[in-house]
Scaffold this motif. Structure first.
Motif, short mmCIF file in Angstrom:
data_model
loop_
_atom_site.label_atom_id
_atom_site.label_comp_id
_atom_site.label_asym_id
_atom_site.label_seq_id
_atom_site.Cartn_x
_atom_site.Cartn_y
_atom_site.Cartn_z
N GLY A 58 0.82 -1.21 0.00
CA GLY A 58 0.00 0.00 0.00
C GLY A 58 0.85 1.26 0.00
N HIS A 59 1.95 1.22 0.74
CA HIS A 59 2.87 2.36 0.75
C HIS A 59 3.49 2.56 -0.63
CE1 HIS A 59 2.47 1.75 5.06
NE2 HIS A 59 2.90 3.00 5.21
N MET A 60 3.83 1.47 -1.28
CA MET A 60 4.39 1.58 -2.63
C MET A 60 3.36 2.15 -3.60
SD MET A 60 6.67 -1.81 -3.05
CE MET A 60 8.01 -2.17 -1.97
N TYR A 61 2.10 1.76 -3.44
CA TYR A 61 1.05 2.31 -4.29
C TYR A 61 0.94 3.82 -4.11
CZ TYR A 61 -3.64 3.58 -5.82
OH TYR A 61 -4.70 4.21 -6.43
N LEU A 62 1.13 4.29 -2.88
CA LEU A 62 1.06 5.72 -2.60
C LEU A 62 2.33 6.46 -3.00
CD1 LEU A 62 -0.66 5.66 0.92
CD2 LEU A 62 -1.71 6.19 -1.29
N GLY A 63 3.32 5.75 -3.53
CA GLY A 63 4.57 6.38 -3.94
C GLY A 63 5.62 6.43 -2.85
N LEU A 64 5.38 5.74 -1.75
CA LEU A 64 6.32 5.71 -0.63
C LEU A 64 7.14 4.43 -0.70
CD1 LEU A 64 3.80 6.95 2.07
CD2 LEU A 64 5.48 8.30 0.83
N THR A 65 7.98 4.34 -1.72
CA THR A 65 8.73 3.11 -1.98
C THR A 65 9.65 2.74 -0.83
OG1 THR A 65 8.68 3.75 -4.31
CG2 THR A 65 10.17 1.96 -3.69
N ARG A 66 10.34 3.72 -0.27
CA ARG A 66 11.27 3.44 0.82
C ARG A 66 10.53 2.84 2.02
NH1 ARG A 66 15.53 7.81 2.90
NH2 ARG A 66 16.64 6.96 1.13
N GLN A 67 9.42 3.43 2.40
CA GLN A 67 8.65 2.91 3.53
C GLN A 67 8.06 1.54 3.21
OE1 GLN A 67 5.75 5.71 4.95
NE2 GLN A 67 7.26 7.36 5.12
N GLY A 68 7.64 1.34 1.97
CA GLY A 68 7.09 0.05 1.57
C GLY A 68 8.12 -1.06 1.67
N ILE A 69 9.32 -0.79 1.18
CA ILE A 69 10.38 -1.80 1.26
C ILE A 69 10.75 -2.07 2.71
CG2 ILE A 69 12.82 -2.19 0.73
CD1 ILE A 69 12.30 -0.76 -1.96
N GLN A 70 10.80 -1.03 3.53
CA GLN A 70 11.15 -1.24 4.94
C GLN A 70 10.08 -2.07 5.66
OE1 GLN A 70 11.69 2.81 6.24
NE2 GLN A 70 13.81 2.88 5.51
N TYR A 89 -4.36 12.05 2.47
CA TYR A 89 -3.55 13.23 2.19
C TYR A 89 -3.56 13.52 0.70
CZ TYR A 89 0.39 16.43 2.64
OH TYR A 89 1.19 17.53 2.62
N GLU A 90 -3.83 14.75 0.32
CA GLU A 90 -3.98 15.08 -1.09
C GLU A 90 -2.70 15.58 -1.73
OE1 GLU A 90 -7.37 17.39 -1.99
OE2 GLU A 90 -8.69 16.19 -0.74
N GLY A 91 -1.73 16.02 -0.96
CA GLY A 91 -0.48 16.52 -1.52
C GLY A 91 0.51 15.40 -1.77
N THR A 92 1.73 15.78 -2.05
CA THR A 92 2.81 14.80 -2.25
C THR A 92 3.30 14.35 -0.88
OG1 THR A 92 3.46 15.92 -4.27
CG2 THR A 92 5.05 14.40 -3.31
N LEU A 93 3.34 13.07 -0.68
CA LEU A 93 3.78 12.51 0.59
C LEU A 93 5.30 12.41 0.61
CD1 LEU A 93 1.15 9.66 0.85
CD2 LEU A 93 1.27 11.67 2.31
N PRO A 94 5.95 12.77 1.73
CA PRO A 94 7.41 12.63 1.81
C PRO A 94 7.78 11.16 1.95
CG PRO A 94 6.54 13.43 3.89
CD PRO A 94 5.38 13.38 2.93
N ASN A 95 8.75 10.72 1.16
CA ASN A 95 9.19 9.32 1.18
C ASN A 95 10.33 9.16 2.18
OD1 ASN A 95 9.34 6.65 0.53
ND2 ASN A 95 10.43 6.95 -1.37
N ASN A 96 10.04 9.42 3.45
CA ASN A 96 11.03 9.30 4.52
C ASN A 96 11.09 7.87 5.02
OD1 ASN A 96 11.33 12.07 4.34
ND2 ASN A 96 9.85 12.46 5.97
#
Length: 170
Positions: free
Chosen positions: A18-30, A71-78
């Motif tokens: 789900g995180h990867m779908y939202l563009g949060l690849t780093r969090q998804g992999i973690q 969240y409607e904006g760009t999410l930070p991929n921290n």
């Protein structure tokens, strides 16, 4: 970019997807790394008590994706909070707090694996197996409590920077 909340919720059933779908690849992999590492370690080394973290990781993934999908904006991929000290893979092997925790985890897993897979079965031939299981659970509980107390207590370090003194927990 607006993402579909229902699609994100569907992908969140696999921790990290789900995180990867939202563009949060780093969090998804973690999250995937945490989930599947815990699953592998708990089954491979017969450390069933580590399986208690699987639903925690799974539910965290689901609820975090549901919150972030609003969240409607760009999410930070921290990094996830548990990986906040790690900026790259090189940081794991440098003198960072993560290195200390990884070392503690590996030592604990090695000890518990020896206890569970070698010591208990050998002693089980000579003593009642049920009593040995109680002793094993008692030892594991004491070790986990001791490690928790040590980590919470920490060491106070005094660092001198120029003219000011800085105190830091380690």
């Amino acid at each position: 970019m607006k993402h579909s909340r229902s699609v994100a919720s569907f992908f969140s059933l696999l921790p990290g997807a789900g995180h990867m779908y939202l563009g949060l690849t780093r969090q998804g992999i973690q999250l995937m790394l945490l989930f599947f590492s815990d699953l592998f370690i708990s089954t491979s080394f017969s450390l069933e008590f580590l399986g208690v973290f699987l639903p925690i990781i799974w539910f965290y993934s689901i609820f975090d994706v549901r919150t972030k999908s609003l969240y409607e904006g760009t999410l930070p991929n921290n990094n996830l909070p548990i990986f906040s000290d790690i900026d790259s893979i090189d940081d794991i092997f440098k003198n960072k707090p993560a290195e200390k925790y990884i070392a503690y985890i590996l030592i604990l897993m090695g000890f518990l694996s020896l206890l569970n897979n070698i010591v208990i079965p050998i002693l089980g031939r000579y003593y009642d197996y049920q009593i040995l299981l109680y002793v094993k659970h008692f030892i594991i509980s004491l070790i986990l409590i001791a490690i928790g107390v040590i980590l919470l207590k920490g060491k106070k370090i005094t660092i001198r920077r120029g003219d000011e003194l800085c105190k830091r927990d380690e």
